[in-house]
Scaffold this motif. Structure first.
Motif, mmCIF file in Angstrom:
data_model
loop_
_atom_site.group_PDB
_atom_site.id
_atom_site.type_symbol
_atom_site.label_atom_id
_atom_site.label_comp_id
_atom_site.label_asym_id
_atom_site.label_seq_id
_atom_site.Cartn_x
_atom_site.Cartn_y
_atom_site.Cartn_z
ATOM 1 N N ASP A 4 0.864 -1.185 0.000
ATOM 2 C CA ASP A 4 0.000 0.000 0.000
ATOM 3 C C ASP A 4 0.898 1.231 0.000
ATOM 4 O OD1 ASP A 4 -1.859 1.990 0.297
ATOM 5 O OD2 ASP A 4 -2.932 1.068 1.971
ATOM 6 N N SER A 49 -4.579 -7.676 7.112
ATOM 7 C CA SER A 49 -5.994 -7.763 7.490
ATOM 8 C C SER A 49 -6.323 -6.806 8.631
ATOM 9 C CB SER A 49 -6.339 -9.198 7.896
ATOM 10 O OG SER A 49 -6.167 -10.094 6.819
ATOM 11 N N ASP A 87 -6.546 -3.338 7.335
ATOM 12 C CA ASP A 87 -7.810 -3.096 6.633
ATOM 13 C C ASP A 87 -8.853 -2.533 7.599
ATOM 14 O OD1 ASP A 87 -6.781 -3.947 4.255
ATOM 15 O OD2 ASP A 87 -7.614 -5.978 4.380
ATOM 16 N N HIS A 113 -7.157 1.159 8.833
ATOM 17 C CA HIS A 113 -6.597 2.020 7.780
ATOM 18 C C HIS A 113 -6.928 3.494 8.000
ATOM 19 C CE1 HIS A 113 -5.869 3.532 3.667
ATOM 20 N NE2 HIS A 113 -5.111 2.456 3.499
#
Length: 665
Positions: free
Chosen positions: A428, A460, A463, A466
């Motif tokens: 990312d 995960s 996520d 974030h």
């Protein structure tokens, strides 16, 4: 080309031109090519532009003393002073020992040309500190080369810099790491540099007990440490700066306090009006909090009994509820966390999980190879990757060493932390690395003991987290609003008291939310707390109820001792490593049950907790409570196992004589 600076180069771009003709003609022979740098040294960030030929006459630079607060203009020095000027060493080390800021003023010429060529030498050059930057004007997109015009605080405008070898977006992005830029309401092409009240900025420098050129710059690099970690040192400097302008009042108006906090924590500007979609929470009788018990951690044997011959979990709801009520024994965490974090699907077979791990291993090492293969020369030209590496190394070195897994300077655990975080930057790149992420990774890596599994579990987890680390921090803003809504329903009197002490915005909970209590509990306790939260039971946003539980536990001391703004911040910060995790889990669950059982639960609270109102008649078979609220989790009555009460004593659903104490996980 000018010699490279001795400080840390944050940004460097060649092919940045000055057009001395100011648009009068298109003679590119008059264009002056130079190198634009952003350089950090001794807590100051300097913007520097120099011609590419190494013939700069240093006598044309006038330096101001370090204590000077004014911007100094310069013109070419008289001949009698040139000899002395040339004695000054032509290097950045000498200049930064004396320069506060230098601005540019073109030498007058009869023909209007702003350049001065003596034997082919150019005298154009400037540098200035970001603290003296007032605004930046940009050109319209698609209108020739991208250019920027800097305006300093004394309204001196520097010559336009034209980016012939690319646009200026990366340069602006670099500046945003150190100052807050916002569009001018009058002209969208002008970016205004956010500046704080000087006395207030100095107050924070005294507060943090370290030299700084502004709280915003440090906050950008290290949000949780600067914003909350050091707020334990809050003194009356803050209020003194306000009282200078209004000595007749002891308490600042809420809007004024909000403005101060908004400046201190960029991106968290909470509207003074009611948030759209949130209703006013009036006082509602929630009734008594029910007594809640905890059970023993889920054992390997219990986990294995809930798995079929192909490795599928048979009763996911039961397993989740069991983990929520008691957590996991430590030996089971390595496997169970992969399900809780979403790395492994709950309905997958053992063979499917093995194939998944093989694919994810290949994918991980391909990404790791990307940054491993970057040469030093390539990294020098990639300021973002260079910044990510610098921040990661700093954060990894601060890892909690009380855990043996991370002991020692060359510990393999620390090396893996670094490698996983660098690889995440490849995964990312837009988000990259923000300080605080290593706090989320270190417990995961400790449990997994495997680089690849730790990476994908961390992905995960990120996520979920974030938004906490995005530049606009919308996730943090939303959570603080939601926490305030829940706390007001739970105890409006306590909320009113906090507001009376300018603490109603609950910014002292910032660190709790940012890194999910990582700095508030011991390493082993955070493993228990996180696995309970990952079950997503008994409702949405259970972590906000954990905040409510901690605050309600401290309410009596805060109110009885009449803590003010400073004392509240200090008290909350000093709770670190002193909170009983089992007690708080019990209390937070009791608060969730108390709210779910409320027949007049406000719509705003229902949405935060994910409770859907229903007109269906309550039925024990449907999992509904008496209020008609449909709960998204199985009831706790389905479990008949040993439990731990909120007071720490052990009970049992069977006779006490049959209960056997278990060793801690």
């Amino acid at each position: 080309m000018a010699a490279p600076p001795s400080g840390k180069v944050l940004y460097e771009q060649d092919g940045v031109f000055i057009h001395p003709s100011c648009g009068k003609n298109d003679d590119q022979d008059n264009f002056i090519s130079g190198v634009l740098r952003v350089i950090e040294k001794e807590n100051e960030v300097i913007v520097d532009w120099r011609p590419q030929d190494d013939t700069l006459d240093t006598s044309n630079i006038l330096c101001a003393g370090k204590d000077s607060s004014s911007v100094v203009e310069w013109t070419p020095a008289p001949k009698e002073k040139s000899s002395r000027g040339s004695d000054r060493p032509n290097n950045y080390e000498a200049e930064w020992d004396m320069v506060t800021t230098v601005s540019f003023k073109k030498k007058p010429h009869s023909n209007g040309d702003a350049t001065n060529h003596t034997n082919g030498e150019s005298t154009w050059s400037f540098l200035f500190s970001l603290t003296d930057l007032k605004s930046i004007k940009q050109n319209k997109e698609g209108m020739g080369w991208s250019y920027l015009v800097f305006c300093l605080k004394d309204d001196v405008k520097l010559p336009a810099l034209h980016f012939h070898h690319g646009d200026s977006k990366l340069f602006i992005k670099c500046l945003e790491n150190h100052v807050v830029l916002r569009e001018s309401p009058q002209d969208k092409l002008i970016l205004l540099v956010n500046s704080q009240n000087k006395s207030l900025s100095q107050s924070f420098e005294n507060l943090l007990d370290e030299p700084s050129y502004g709280l915003l710059q440090k906050w950008k690099k290290d949000p949780y440490t600067v914003t909350m970690g050091r707020f334990s040192k809050v003194t009356n400097y803050i209020f003194d700066s306000f009282r200078l302008s209004d000595p007749s009042t002891q308490r600042r108006p809420p809007s004024e306090m909000a403005d101060f906090l908004n400046d201190a924590i960029p991106g968290l500007k909470i509207n003074q009006q009611e948030e759209p979609g949130f209703e006013v929470i009036t006082r509602i009788d929630l009734g008594e909090q029910p007594e809640v018990s905890r059970r023993e951690p889920v054992s390997i044997e219990e986990w294995a009994k809930n798995m079929d011959s192909e490795g599928r979990i048979l009763n996911v709801d039961y397993i989740k509820q069991s983990i929520f009520k008691g957590g996991l024994c430590h030996t089971l965490r390595k496997e169970a966390w992969k399900f809780l974090l979403g790395y492994f699907p709950w309905n997958s077979t053992k063979e499917e999980r093995a194939n998944l791990q093989k694919r994810k291993t290949d994918e991980y090492f391909r990404m790791k190879l990307q940054w491993k293969s970057v040469s030093e020369e390539q990294e020098k030209r990639n300021s973002r990757l260079r910044d990510y590496r610098s921040l990661i190394e700093k954060d990894v070195n601060r890892t909690d060493r009380t855990n043996k897994f991370y002991e020692g300077e060359d510990n393999p655990g620390l090396i893996l932390l670094h490698d996983i975080l660098m690889t995440y930057c490849m995964y990312d790149f837009d988000l990259g690395y923000v300080q605080g992420m290593s706090d989320l990774l270190s417990p995961v890596l400790y449990v997994m003991e495997n680089e690849v599994d730790a990476f994908w579990c961390f992905v995960s987890y990120m996520d979920q987290m974030h938004q906490n680390f995005e530049e606009q921090m919308q996730g943090m803003k939303t959570q603080l609003i939601q926490l305030s809504t829940l706390l007001r329903l739970l105890d409006s009197g306590f909320c009113s008291y906090l507001e009376s002490q300018d603490s109603g915005y609950l910014y002292f909970c910032f660190r709790w939310l940012l890194i999910r209590f990582k700095r508030e509990f011991s390493f082993q306790d955070i493993l228990r707390l996180w696995e309970v939260m990952w079950t997503e039971l008994p409702c949405q946003n259970f972590h906000l109820l954990l905040c409510c539980a901690i605050l309600e536990s401290e309410k009596q001391q805060i109110m009885e001792k009449q803590y003010g703004f400073n004392e509240i911040l200090k008290h909350i910060n000093e709770l670190s490593m002193k909170i009983d995790v089992e007690y708080i889990l019990c209390k937070a669950e009791a608060i969730s049950m108390q709210m779910m059982n409320c027949k007049e639960l406000p719509q705003a609270v229902s949405e935060i907790l994910g409770i859907e109102s229903s007109s269906v008649t309550p039925d024990s078979d449907t999992g509904e409570d008496e209020s008609g609220a449909v709960l998204s989790c199985p009831t706790s009555h389905s479990i008949s196992t040993p439990v731990i009460a909120a007071n720490g004593t052990r009970e049992s659903t069977q006779q006490m004589s049959e209960m056997q104490s278990l060793a801690p996980a």
